[in-house]
Design a protein around this motif. Structure first.
Motif, PDB file in Angstrom:
ATOM      1  N   LYS A  46     -73.248 -32.803 -43.807  1.00  0.00           N
ATOM      2  CA  LYS A  46     -72.987 -31.397 -44.083  1.00  0.00           C
ATOM      3  C   LYS A  46     -71.567 -31.024 -43.646  1.00  0.00           C
ATOM      4  O   LYS A  46     -70.830 -30.359 -44.377  1.00  0.00           O
ATOM      5  CB  LYS A  46     -74.007 -30.522 -43.358  1.00  0.00           C
ATOM      6  N   GLN A  47     -71.177 -31.451 -42.447  1.00  0.00           N
ATOM      7  CA  GLN A  47     -69.837 -31.145 -41.946  1.00  0.00           C
ATOM      8  C   GLN A  47     -68.772 -31.825 -42.800  1.00  0.00           C
ATOM      9  O   GLN A  47     -67.722 -31.238 -43.074  1.00  0.00           O
ATOM     10  CB  GLN A  47     -69.706 -31.572 -40.491  1.00  0.00           C
ATOM     11  N   ARG A  48     -69.049 -33.052 -43.236  1.00  0.00           N
ATOM     12  CA  ARG A  48     -68.098 -33.772 -44.084  1.00  0.00           C
ATOM     13  C   ARG A  48     -67.929 -33.055 -45.416  1.00  0.00           C
ATOM     14  O   ARG A  48     -66.815 -32.919 -45.918  1.00  0.00           O
ATOM     15  CB  ARG A  48     -68.568 -35.212 -44.298  1.00  0.00           C
ATOM     16  N   GLU A  49     -69.024 -32.579 -45.968  1.00  0.00           N
ATOM     17  CA  GLU A  49     -68.976 -31.854 -47.240  1.00  0.00           C
ATOM     18  C   GLU A  49     -68.151 -30.572 -47.092  1.00  0.00           C
ATOM     19  O   GLU A  49     -67.314 -30.260 -47.949  1.00  0.00           O
ATOM     20  CB  GLU A  49     -70.393 -31.515 -47.687  1.00  0.00           C
ATOM     21  N   GLU A  50     -68.353 -29.836 -46.001  1.00  0.00           N
ATOM     22  CA  GLU A  50     -67.585 -28.617 -45.763  1.00  0.00           C
ATOM     23  C   GLU A  50     -66.097 -28.917 -45.616  1.00  0.00           C
ATOM     24  O   GLU A  50     -65.250 -28.199 -46.154  1.00  0.00           O
ATOM     25  CB  GLU A  50     -68.094 -27.913 -44.503  1.00  0.00           C
ATOM     26  N   TYR A  51     -65.783 -29.994 -44.897  1.00  0.00           N
ATOM     27  CA  TYR A  51     -64.377 -30.359 -44.709  1.00  0.00           C
ATOM     28  C   TYR A  51     -63.724 -30.735 -46.034  1.00  0.00           C
ATOM     29  O   TYR A  51     -62.598 -30.324 -46.323  1.00  0.00           O
ATOM     30  CB  TYR A  51     -64.249 -31.510 -43.716  1.00  0.00           C
ATOM     31  N   ARG A  52     -64.445 -31.509 -46.841  1.00  0.00           N
ATOM     32  CA  ARG A  52     -63.875 -31.912 -48.126  1.00  0.00           C
ATOM     33  C   ARG A  52     -63.669 -30.718 -49.059  1.00  0.00           C
ATOM     34  O   ARG A  52     -62.752 -30.712 -49.862  1.00  0.00           O
ATOM     35  CB  ARG A  52     -64.774 -32.955 -48.781  1.00  0.00           C
ATOM     36  N   ALA A  53     -64.528 -29.720 -48.935  1.00  0.00           N
ATOM     37  CA  ALA A  53     -64.410 -28.536 -49.783  1.00  0.00           C
ATOM     38  C   ALA A  53     -63.288 -27.607 -49.316  1.00  0.00           C
ATOM     39  O   ALA A  53     -62.581 -27.017 -50.138  1.00  0.00           O
ATOM     40  CB  ALA A  53     -65.729 -27.779 -49.827  1.00  0.00           C
ATOM     41  N   THR A  54     -63.116 -27.467 -48.007  1.00  0.00           N
ATOM     42  CA  THR A  54     -62.161 -26.501 -47.474  1.00  0.00           C
ATOM     43  C   THR A  54     -60.897 -27.126 -46.904  1.00  0.00           C
ATOM     44  O   THR A  54     -59.861 -26.476 -46.847  1.00  0.00           O
ATOM     45  CB  THR A  54     -62.807 -25.664 -46.348  1.00  0.00           C
ATOM     46  N   GLY A  55     -60.992 -28.360 -46.416  1.00  0.00           N
ATOM     47  CA  GLY A  55     -59.849 -28.998 -45.762  1.00  0.00           C
ATOM     48  C   GLY A  55     -59.655 -28.533 -44.338  1.00  0.00           C
ATOM     49  O   GLY A  55     -58.676 -28.870 -43.684  1.00  0.00           O
ATOM     50  N   ILE A  56     -60.602 -27.746 -43.838  1.00  0.00           N
ATOM     51  CA  ILE A  56     -60.508 -27.206 -42.482  1.00  0.00           C
ATOM     52  C   ILE A  56     -61.519 -27.924 -41.601  1.00  0.00           C
ATOM     53  O   ILE A  56     -62.709 -27.949 -41.899  1.00  0.00           O
ATOM     54  CB  ILE A  56     -60.791 -25.693 -42.460  1.00  0.00           C
ATOM     55  N   LYS A  57     -61.028 -28.502 -40.506  1.00  0.00           N
ATOM     56  CA  LYS A  57     -61.922 -29.181 -39.573  1.00  0.00           C
ATOM     57  C   LYS A  57     -62.704 -28.174 -38.756  1.00  0.00           C
ATOM     58  O   LYS A  57     -62.180 -27.136 -38.359  1.00  0.00           O
ATOM     59  CB  LYS A  57     -61.139 -30.074 -38.609  1.00  0.00           C
ATOM     60  N   LYS A  58     -63.953 -28.478 -38.528  1.00  0.00           N
ATOM     61  CA  LYS A  58     -64.786 -27.633 -37.683  1.00  0.00           C
ATOM     62  C   LYS A  58     -64.526 -28.026 -36.235  1.00  0.00           C
ATOM     63  O   LYS A  58     -64.457 -29.208 -35.913  1.00  0.00           O
ATOM     64  CB  LYS A  58     -66.262 -27.836 -38.020  1.00  0.00           C
TER      65      LYS A  58
END
Length: 67
Positions: A46-58
Motif C-alpha cells: 500500500k505504501q509503495r503504491e502511494e509513493y509511486r502515485a505521488t512521489g512523496i515518501k511517507k
C-alpha cells in the motif's frame, strides 16, 4: 532490552543477555507467523503504491521505546 542497555552502558553485552534472549524469542514468534507476514506485506504494498502515485515518501512511524 532497551531500558537495560540504557541503564548498563558498555557492559550491556554481559548484563542484558536475558533481556536480549527474550527479545529474540519474541521477534522469532512474529517473524514465523504467516498472518503477521501478510499484514506487513499488505502495508508495504500500500505504501509503495502511494509513493509511486505521488512521489512523496511517507514519514516513518516512531514506535514507543521498550520497557
Amino acid at each position: 532490552f532497551t531500558k537495560c542497555c540504557q541503564e548498563t552502558g558498555i557492559l550491556m553485552v554481559v548484563k542484558c543477555r536475558q533481556e536480549n534472549t527474550a527479545l529474540k524469542e519474541c521477534l522469532v514468534g512474529y517473524y514465523s507467523d504467516p498472518s503477521f507476514y501478510e499484514e506487513c506485506k499488505a502495508e508495504y504494498l500500500k505504501q509503495r503504491e502511494e509513493y509511486r502515485a505521488t512521489g512523496i515518501k511517507k514519514k516513518r512511524q516512531k514506535f514507543a521505546s521498550n520497557m
